[in-house]
Design a protein around this motif. Structure first.
Motif, PDB file in Angstrom:
ATOM      1  N   LEU A  68     -21.072 -56.062  40.781  1.00 32.74           N
ATOM      2  CA  LEU A  68     -22.382 -55.515  40.407  1.00 32.74           C
ATOM      3  C   LEU A  68     -22.207 -54.566  39.229  1.00 32.74           C
ATOM      4  CD1 LEU A  68     -25.360 -55.192  40.655  1.00 32.74           C
ATOM      5  CD2 LEU A  68     -25.044 -53.759  42.679  1.00 32.74           C
ATOM      6  N   LEU A  69     -21.817 -53.332  39.484  1.00 34.27           N
ATOM      7  CA  LEU A  69     -21.488 -52.406  38.401  1.00 34.27           C
ATOM      8  C   LEU A  69     -20.032 -51.992  38.537  1.00 34.27           C
ATOM      9  CD1 LEU A  69     -24.644 -50.103  38.106  1.00 34.27           C
ATOM     10  CD2 LEU A  69     -24.062 -52.134  36.775  1.00 34.27           C
ATOM     11  N   THR A  70     -19.508 -51.386  37.479  1.00 33.88           N
ATOM     12  CA  THR A  70     -18.079 -51.098  37.391  1.00 33.88           C
ATOM     13  C   THR A  70     -17.830 -49.600  37.336  1.00 33.88           C
ATOM     14  OG1 THR A  70     -17.803 -53.143  36.119  1.00 33.88           O
ATOM     15  CG2 THR A  70     -15.980 -51.570  36.053  1.00 33.88           C
ATOM     16  N   ASP A 117     -27.985 -61.095  35.441  1.00 33.28           N
ATOM     17  CA  ASP A 117     -29.104 -60.958  34.517  1.00 33.28           C
ATOM     18  C   ASP A 117     -28.871 -59.737  33.630  1.00 33.28           C
ATOM     19  OD1 ASP A 117     -32.188 -61.760  34.020  1.00 33.28           O
ATOM     20  OD2 ASP A 117     -31.950 -59.581  33.940  1.00 33.28           O
ATOM     21  N   THR A 118     -28.758 -59.961  32.339  1.00 32.44           N
ATOM     22  CA  THR A 118     -28.374 -58.880  31.429  1.00 32.44           C
ATOM     23  C   THR A 118     -29.345 -57.713  31.470  1.00 32.44           C
ATOM     24  OG1 THR A 118     -27.279 -60.465  29.958  1.00 32.44           O
ATOM     25  CG2 THR A 118     -27.813 -58.307  29.042  1.00 32.44           C
ATOM     26  N   VAL A 161     -28.802 -55.796  34.758  1.00 28.91           N
ATOM     27  CA  VAL A 161     -27.526 -55.068  34.799  1.00 28.91           C
ATOM     28  C   VAL A 161     -27.580 -53.854  33.887  1.00 28.91           C
ATOM     29  CG1 VAL A 161     -25.061 -55.216  34.275  1.00 28.91           C
ATOM     30  CG2 VAL A 161     -26.186 -57.117  35.432  1.00 28.91           C
ATOM     31  N   VAL A 162     -28.107 -54.019  32.687  1.00 29.71           N
ATOM     32  CA  VAL A 162     -28.187 -52.909  31.736  1.00 29.71           C
ATOM     33  C   VAL A 162     -29.112 -51.805  32.256  1.00 29.71           C
ATOM     34  CG1 VAL A 162     -29.014 -52.239  29.442  1.00 29.71           C
ATOM     35  CG2 VAL A 162     -27.593 -54.282  29.719  1.00 29.71           C
ATOM     36  N   ALA A 163     -30.265 -52.196  32.783  1.00 28.34           N
ATOM     37  CA  ALA A 163     -31.208 -51.197  33.283  1.00 28.34           C
ATOM     38  C   ALA A 163     -30.608 -50.395  34.428  1.00 28.34           C
ATOM     39  CB  ALA A 163     -32.498 -51.878  33.730  1.00 28.34           C
ATOM     40  N   PHE A 164     -29.931 -51.067  35.333  1.00 27.69           N
ATOM     41  CA  PHE A 164     -29.328 -50.378  36.465  1.00 27.69           C
ATOM     42  C   PHE A 164     -28.213 -49.450  36.003  1.00 27.69           C
ATOM     43  CE2 PHE A 164     -27.241 -50.928  40.879  1.00 27.69           C
ATOM     44  CZ  PHE A 164     -27.956 -49.859  41.372  1.00 27.69           C
ATOM     45  N   ALA A 165     -27.383 -49.919  35.056  1.00 32.73           N
ATOM     46  CA  ALA A 165     -26.306 -49.087  34.513  1.00 32.73           C
ATOM     47  C   ALA A 165     -26.881 -47.843  33.831  1.00 32.73           C
ATOM     48  CB  ALA A 165     -25.458 -49.890  33.531  1.00 32.73           C
ATOM     49  N   ASN A 166     -27.968 -48.030  33.083  1.00 33.04           N
ATOM     50  CA  ASN A 166     -28.607 -46.880  32.438  1.00 33.04           C
ATOM     51  C   ASN A 166     -29.099 -45.871  33.460  1.00 33.04           C
ATOM     52  OD1 ASN A 166     -28.277 -47.754  29.784  1.00 33.04           O
ATOM     53  ND2 ASN A 166     -30.257 -48.789  29.704  1.00 33.04           N
ATOM     54  N   ASP A 167     -29.709 -46.379  34.521  1.00 29.70           N
ATOM     55  CA  ASP A 167     -30.342 -45.491  35.501  1.00 29.70           C
ATOM     56  C   ASP A 167     -29.341 -44.670  36.296  1.00 29.70           C
ATOM     57  OD1 ASP A 167     -32.866 -46.246  34.738  1.00 29.70           O
ATOM     58  OD2 ASP A 167     -33.145 -47.695  36.357  1.00 29.70           O
ATOM     59  N   PRO A 183     -21.679 -51.195  33.011  1.00 31.14           N
ATOM     60  CA  PRO A 183     -22.173 -52.529  33.356  1.00 31.14           C
ATOM     61  C   PRO A 183     -21.027 -53.514  33.532  1.00 31.14           C
ATOM     62  CG  PRO A 183     -22.605 -52.046  31.049  1.00 31.14           C
ATOM     63  CD  PRO A 183     -22.095 -50.779  31.662  1.00 31.14           C
ATOM     64  N   SER A 184     -21.285 -54.601  34.245  1.00 30.48           N
ATOM     65  CA  SER A 184     -20.211 -55.483  34.679  1.00 30.48           C
ATOM     66  C   SER A 184     -20.019 -56.729  33.833  1.00 30.48           C
ATOM     67  CB  SER A 184     -20.463 -55.913  36.132  1.00 30.48           C
ATOM     68  OG  SER A 184     -21.778 -56.440  36.258  1.00 30.48           O
ATOM     69  N   THR A 185     -21.001 -57.178  33.095  1.00 31.99           N
ATOM     70  CA  THR A 185     -20.886 -58.430  32.359  1.00 31.99           C
ATOM     71  C   THR A 185     -20.567 -58.177  30.888  1.00 31.99           C
ATOM     72  OG1 THR A 185     -23.220 -58.568  31.744  1.00 31.99           O
ATOM     73  CG2 THR A 185     -22.595 -59.483  33.902  1.00 31.99           C
ATOM     74  N   PHE A 186     -19.942 -59.172  30.253  1.00 31.61           N
ATOM     75  CA  PHE A 186     -19.651 -59.047  28.828  1.00 31.61           C
ATOM     76  C   PHE A 186     -20.935 -58.819  28.028  1.00 31.61           C
ATOM     77  CE2 PHE A 186     -15.821 -61.715  29.926  1.00 31.61           C
ATOM     78  CZ  PHE A 186     -14.887 -60.739  29.634  1.00 31.61           C
ATOM     79  N   ALA A 187     -21.994 -59.562  28.377  1.00 29.60           N
ATOM     80  CA  ALA A 187     -23.254 -59.438  27.648  1.00 29.60           C
ATOM     81  C   ALA A 187     -23.841 -58.040  27.783  1.00 29.60           C
ATOM     82  CB  ALA A 187     -24.252 -60.486  28.148  1.00 29.60           C
ATOM     83  N   ALA A 188     -23.791 -57.476  28.993  1.00 28.24           N
ATOM     84  CA  ALA A 188     -24.338 -56.139  29.209  1.00 28.24           C
ATOM     85  C   ALA A 188     -23.496 -55.065  28.525  1.00 28.24           C
ATOM     86  CB  ALA A 188     -24.444 -55.855  30.701  1.00 28.24           C
ATOM     87  N   LEU A 189     -22.172 -55.271  28.482  1.00 25.67           N
ATOM     88  CA  LEU A 189     -21.287 -54.294  27.861  1.00 25.67           C
ATOM     89  C   LEU A 189     -21.558 -54.124  26.370  1.00 25.67           C
ATOM     90  CD1 LEU A 189     -17.934 -55.203  29.649  1.00 25.67           C
ATOM     91  CD2 LEU A 189     -19.018 -52.955  29.683  1.00 25.67           C
TER      92      LEU A 189
END
Length: 453
Positions: A159-161, A356-357, A360-366, A371-377
């Protein structure tokens, strides 16, 4: 993930969690088929239950916002979320089954993936992944894929890292004439000693608090900079002949001695503030350098520390300077209950929240996690402090590593940590190899018992 949750102190809970997990479902109770054994057909209206560990109000709002995004894109699926669930409660529910149990679960304990997968408590996700057409190697960094499967069986998704690095007091560095963060352990030792200020029989400040009880300083996190093997290809503990383990233990013991000795440092440590409060010793300036996860940056900023904060990767052995930039990784995992009769819908939630990018990004921001995916990173939508890039780079680094999951729920880490507690006090300093061989035998015996039980 949240610093207030159990995965930050996993080594102290492994025994209790391992006991609970030992009672989990037998592997024969699990079916990994996307349809077989499930009542929900593709596209059918249904409600699924999601159990997670977040409990702080800001975290609950963040997870609820992500669920709302999911429900908007999947209007036929409603999600009932239950927060504040630790692994003990989680495994009791997975064992009991029934309509009141969860369909989707998340955990902060990556060390328990071996138990989850081997016991059949969580469903095999391979058929779902294949049907969805996901290319995991192109989606997630390699260490994340390693800690979310066990012996070839994938029962969880990242999920997140959490990425661990070095925080340092840039103001103190400048005052001491130190240009930048140390990149090797010999540089680190010199900086730690230079920044230490004794006061009476204690300290005004220590450059670094090396003791294993010092917040995030457990041996698992330390070893991320050294690259341990832990086990040989046959699954036997491999510590005594591993130079990474031996060198770290010798380095840490020597640093404890050079900074004043174990007893003096322990007296100082026991008078320090709470790890998750504003009085953390890095926040107050009592510790100039701190091994910690990405969440510490936000906490330090919230505490309005009176100095400039620096962030860098942890040092590496002098002979491995080329590896500088790597670090220890951990994170939150998600899976589908093997007893769920709504596994198709459950998988849709897992897939959305982990791949879902935007989600994942929204959750990491919050919640200020990596974030866990290459796209989100590499997403331009990440709204994080510029210094947070250090942790993004550590997460992307191919040489970053994690501790492997095992059948005993990662109890081998506690066994190694117990030995390290004695070694830093110089109880076993006469023969390190002999002590590590004894530790290996205990780990192998525990693993054999886990396989039998």
């Amino acid at each position: 993930m949240s610093p207030a949750h159990p995965h930050r102190r996993a080594l102290t809970t492994l025994t209790a969690v391992g006991t609970a997990l030992a009672l989990a479902l037998s592997a024969t109770a699990c079916t990994g088929s996307p349809a077989g054994g499930a009542d929900d057909g593709p596209g059918g209206r249904t409600t699924i239950t999601f159990w997670h560990g977040w409990s702080a109000p800001s975290e609950v709002r963040a997870i609820d916002a992500n669920i709302a995004r999911f429900e908007k894109t999947h209007p036929h699926i409603k999600v009932h979320a239950v927060g504040g669930i630790d692994d003990d409660k989680l495994n009791q529910a997975l064992r009991a089954g029934g309509s009141r149990g969860p369909d989707v679960v998340s955990s902060f304990e990556t060390a328990n993936v071996g138990r989850f997968c081997s016991s059949g408590a969580l469903a095999d996700l391979a058929p779902f992944i294949e049907k969805s057409g996901l290319d995991l190697a192109k989606t997630f960094p390699k260490p994340l894929l390693e800690y979310t499967e066990f012996e070839g069986r994938r029962c969880t998704m990242p999920l997140l890292t959490d990425a661990y690095g070095l925080y340092y007091n840039k103001t103190a560095f400048k005052e001491a004439g130190i240009d930048g963060p140390p990149k090797t352990w010999s540089e680190f030792r010199a900086v730690a000693k230079k920044l230490t200020k004794p006061r009476g029989d204690g300290y005004e400040r220590v450059g670094f608090l090396p003791n294993y009880h010092g917040y995030e300083n457990n041996i698992e996190h330390y070893l991320g900079s050294w690259g341990p093997r832990y086990f040989d290809p046959k699954g036997k503990a491999s510590l005594a002949l591993d130079p990474a383990v031996r060198n770290l233990l010798h380095f840490q013991q020597k640093l404890v001695r050079e900074l004043g000795g174990y007893e003096k440092l322990e007296r100082f440590r026991t008078g320090l503030g709470d790890e998750f409060g504003a009085e953390h010793p890095f926040h107050t300036g009592q510790v100039a350098m701190q091994l910690d996860g990405e969440w510490r940056l936000g906490m330090a900023l919230d505490a309005k520390v009176p100095f400039e904060i620096g962030v860098a990767p942890m040092p590496v052995p002098d002979e491995d300077r080329i590896d500088y930039g790597k670090g220890f990784l951990s994170g939150t995992i998600m899976g589908v209950s093997a007893q769920s009769l709504k596994r198709n819908a459950a998988w849709e939630l897992v897939r959305f929240m982990t791949t879902d990018t935007e989600a994942v990004v929204a959750f990491a921001n919050d919640i200020r996690n990596v974030p866990s995916t290459f796209a989100a990173l590499k997403s331009p939508d990440l709204k994080l402090d510029p210094r947070f890039k250090t942790f993004l780079d550590i997460a992307r680094d191919k040489r970053s590593n994690t501790a492997p999951g095992t059948l005993d729920g990662g109890a081998y880490l506690r066994t190694l940590q117990d030995f390290a507690y004695g070694f830093e006090k110089e109880k076993d300093s006469s023969d390190l190899v002999l002590g590590l061989l004894r530790t290996e035998r205990q780990i192998d015996a525990d693993m054999a018992q886990a396989r039998r039980g």
